[in-house]
Design an enzyme around this catalytic site. Sequence first.
Site, mmCIF file in Angstrom:
data_model
loop_
_atom_site.group_PDB
_atom_site.id
_atom_site.type_symbol
_atom_site.label_atom_id
_atom_site.label_comp_id
_atom_site.label_asym_id
_atom_site.label_seq_id
_atom_site.Cartn_x
_atom_site.Cartn_y
_atom_site.Cartn_z
ATOM 1 N N LYS B 153 0.860 -1.188 0.000
ATOM 2 C CA LYS B 153 0.000 0.000 0.000
ATOM 3 C C LYS B 153 0.888 1.228 0.000
ATOM 4 C CE LYS B 153 -4.108 -2.077 0.818
ATOM 5 N NZ LYS B 153 -5.347 -1.961 0.091
ATOM 6 N N LYS B 155 -2.169 1.396 -2.782
ATOM 7 C CA LYS B 155 -2.390 0.436 -3.863
ATOM 8 C C LYS B 155 -1.788 0.893 -5.170
ATOM 9 C CE LYS B 155 -6.942 0.204 -3.114
ATOM 10 N NZ LYS B 155 -8.092 -0.632 -3.487
ATOM 11 N N LYS B 179 1.627 -9.198 -1.771
ATOM 12 C CA LYS B 179 0.994 -9.120 -3.086
ATOM 13 C C LYS B 179 0.804 -7.685 -3.568
ATOM 14 C CE LYS B 179 -3.666 -9.613 -3.331
ATOM 15 N NZ LYS B 179 -4.207 -8.243 -3.241
ATOM 16 N N ASP B 181 -1.723 -4.867 -5.287
ATOM 17 C CA ASP B 181 -3.150 -4.648 -5.097
ATOM 18 C C ASP B 181 -3.894 -4.857 -6.416
ATOM 19 O OD1 ASP B 181 -5.339 -4.319 -3.505
ATOM 20 O OD2 ASP B 181 -4.596 -2.524 -2.531
ATOM 21 N N GLU B 182 -5.209 -4.837 -6.343
ATOM 22 C CA GLU B 182 -6.008 -5.294 -7.484
ATOM 23 C C GLU B 182 -5.894 -4.405 -8.718
ATOM 24 O OE1 GLU B 182 -7.304 -4.062 -4.739
ATOM 25 O OE2 GLU B 182 -8.481 -2.312 -5.390
ATOM 26 N N HIS B 269 -7.973 -12.730 -6.913
ATOM 27 C CA HIS B 269 -8.567 -11.552 -6.271
ATOM 28 C C HIS B 269 -9.970 -11.404 -6.839
ATOM 29 C CE1 HIS B 269 -9.275 -7.521 -4.809
ATOM 30 N NE2 HIS B 269 -8.125 -7.520 -4.179
ATOM 31 N N LYS B 309 -13.359 -4.769 6.716
ATOM 32 C CA LYS B 309 -13.952 -3.571 6.133
ATOM 33 C C LYS B 309 -15.010 -3.881 5.072
ATOM 34 C CE LYS B 309 -10.505 -2.871 2.405
ATOM 35 N NZ LYS B 309 -9.552 -2.009 1.737
ATOM 36 N N SER B 353 -9.233 -11.165 3.845
ATOM 37 C CA SER B 353 -8.610 -9.874 3.566
ATOM 38 C C SER B 353 -9.646 -8.773 3.567
ATOM 39 C CB SER B 353 -7.933 -9.947 2.188
ATOM 40 O OG SER B 353 -7.212 -8.783 1.913
ATOM 41 N N MET B 376 -3.280 -8.639 5.532
ATOM 42 C CA MET B 376 -3.509 -7.275 6.029
ATOM 43 C C MET B 376 -2.729 -6.275 5.188
ATOM 44 S SD MET B 376 -2.858 -7.739 10.095
ATOM 45 C CE MET B 376 -3.304 -9.262 10.924
#
Lengths: 425, 425
Positions: B153, B155, B179, B181-182, B269, B309, B353, B376
């Site tokens: 992050k 992202k 990883k 991010d998307e 994802h 979240k 996640s 996380m």
Amino acid sequence: MEKSYSGYLEPGYKPRDDLVALFYLQPGRRVSFNEAAQAVASESSIGTWTDISTLSNSLKRKLHARVFSLNRKSRLIEIAYPKELFEEGNIPQLLSSVAGNVFGMKEVRNLRLLDINFPNSYIKSFKGPKFGIQGVRKTLRVKKRPLLGSIVKPKLGLDEKQHAQVAFQAWAGGCDIVKDDENLSSLKFNNFEKRVKETLKMRRKAEQITGEKKAYMPNVTAPFNEMMRRARFVKKAGGRYAMADIVTVGWSALQDLRDADLGLLLHAHRAGHAAFTLNEKHGISMLMVAKLARLAGLDQIHVGAIVGKMQGRRQEVQAIGEEIEHSLIRSGKKQHILSEKWLHVKPMLAVCSGGLHPGKVPPLLEAMGNDIVVQMGGGIHGHPLGTMHGAIAARQSVDAAMKKIPLREYAEQHKDLQLALRKWQ
Amino acid sequence: MEKSYSGYLEPGYKPRDDLVALFYLQPGRRVSFNEAAQAVASESSIGTWTDISTLSNSLKRKLHARVFSLNRKSRLIEIAYPKELFEEGNIPQLLSSVAGNVFGMKEVRNLRLLDINFPNSYIKSFKGPKFGIQGVRKTLRVKKRPLLGSIVKPKLGLDEKQHAQVAFQAWAGGCDIVKDDENLSSLKFNNFEKRVKETLKMRRKAEQITGEKKAYMPNVTAPFNEMMRRARFVKKAGGRYAMADIVTVGWSALQDLRDADLGLLLHAHRAGHAAFTLNEKHGISMLMVAKLARLAGLDQIHVGAIVGKMQGRRQEVQAIGEEIEHSLIRSGKKQHILSEKWLHVKPMLAVCSGGLHPGKVPPLLEAMGNDIVVQMGGGIHGHPLGTMHGAIAARQSVDAAMKKIPLREYAEQHKDLQLALRKWQ
């Protein structure tokens, strides 16, 4: 918790080179409209649910999305994204950003992506349709009238020769295009290659008899390599078209189906779209799907029939028709559309399908104009005298509408149309 | 109009070799529950909105779907489809049938595909995951404890070296997996190849320092050929994993990503799923998506975090966890799941996640067991002392949970955990 989402609101900001997205938004429980709007802007650009050590202020200033317009009453918000956030020519990445995690955030009760205005540079990174409306008309040598299409029915169950026979009847009666249905790929009782060969044989026969150009749209929906193999087989066998179910196939495979430049017209069936387009408050609009299909370079797409068996309000279907066929789109508050300059991207042909029959042709053309495919399955095969007479009746209804003659009057001299009107009106 | 949909109801029919689908159904206006159920069975198998000359009675008897169970109160219906209607190994074709036009029919107000029970022969036509849970554990040499993952992050926004540095901090602190991010694919400020090289360099450094095996999951989400090129690049550069956004990439490309047998673990994802999974009355369930991902052969998938979240009820997330990890699934009326024999298809690892932080680890493990990735982003990078200490705290929370020691107590001797708990609880 509010802190991490602050700084994404900038009313009055004027987007220049940004990508702009229009959302309908209903906040989640105990979340204000402002907060929810910023949560969407944050999660779809560079933020997350808490402040983090690795995000510097300078970075945030440079790359964060901005909610620049929000209307509590209509629940519409507009978000501007710096274009650097998007990889050109990559539709999956675009959707993972602006149509990704945002739909499932707790700050949001309902969220719908209504439209996106793309910056010029983004549009330029796609080829768009290879043929488009003019390419279809040229291939079929039909200058002005709407094209007439049919789907072989029943959607599954016929063997290859029966399939080809039904297609022949439809062409012979007056259809320009005959297509497979959305779930017919290669099945034990109907093998893809054999079906294509048999059906193209019948297409040639129908062309000889009628003196018209005809087209067959075989369904190549499959895992990528198999889909490409089938599409190449179609081209080699003399086919002019391939169709794919764009929602269930997915954008990654579709983009490369187009970019392979196989020389085939590409038809987009939208089966499955209503899983996320139906609810007017949530998901993604059909207009957005159609716009992406044009960007990806499909030549024609199902948009709804207004008067048929599927959902789809008049205003929405008309807006989609305009979005895919025009070169310059003006924003419309009522239709929830943003402006767009399509630049080099060719117009795409709207296919109206789903529960149509000859009686519905005049109001359909009135609503959608002539640059459409009028596509009937049951409305042709359900004719009392069978498929060929059903196709004759359908073509007569198109002719009547083009001549501005009321169907009832035209039917007095046209028996097949008369029988169709008697069954379905 | 009712006539064309009749003959699709057969209460008491016992499916044998059929494919069985479980739907939630709310009929459209002026349509009975019976009628609507038959309309769904018709449109998703061989029927259309009107009777047609080309559908013979013998064909209909052989291939039609059967509504064999319907409950007006719970609004649940079960439909059995002859397996001949489906092309083996072709997920898009399956969805075009049972999750295609049905969502947009006028006979239906709301419709949700909850689950499918596949016949053995259909399951056998897919390879399933190449590695699965055991493959992931073997690669990372972690026998029993949950794996700890992080997402770099912000992202988007970091350049390649900054990205690799953040990943290093997370690994060094105790993460097993880091990883992308998307929405991070290949961007102007962060090129895919350069990022992979830099990050794998840091992975090796982290392995040397910690003596543990580490993994990096680069996001290969792109049009098909570019996606495959990037995945092969990862393998060649010494990577062990690739991740893809399965919803925005689509099934056609995903199936071939798996079937290419690149020797990479595949991480799914699910960005975008909530566009069609969120509404409990409409669309497709997340359980169904996860089940298809297992069939297609992804090794692990985001299933929700229960305590984080994102939306996702406890019962639902648990059911998904069981569906992808067990070999034999028993049907459960409350969870709306059908039974399944997974045969040769390996178990897939559940990734939890979205809004997690160290304080949420014990309840998460209690709900989901140890065969998960605890992932996380903000919950690590948001630590007051930065990413490395955030990862140390996260690993401490996993250790405490494994030792069954309450976090507060464990934190007395573990400073980083203490700071995390102070910030987030």
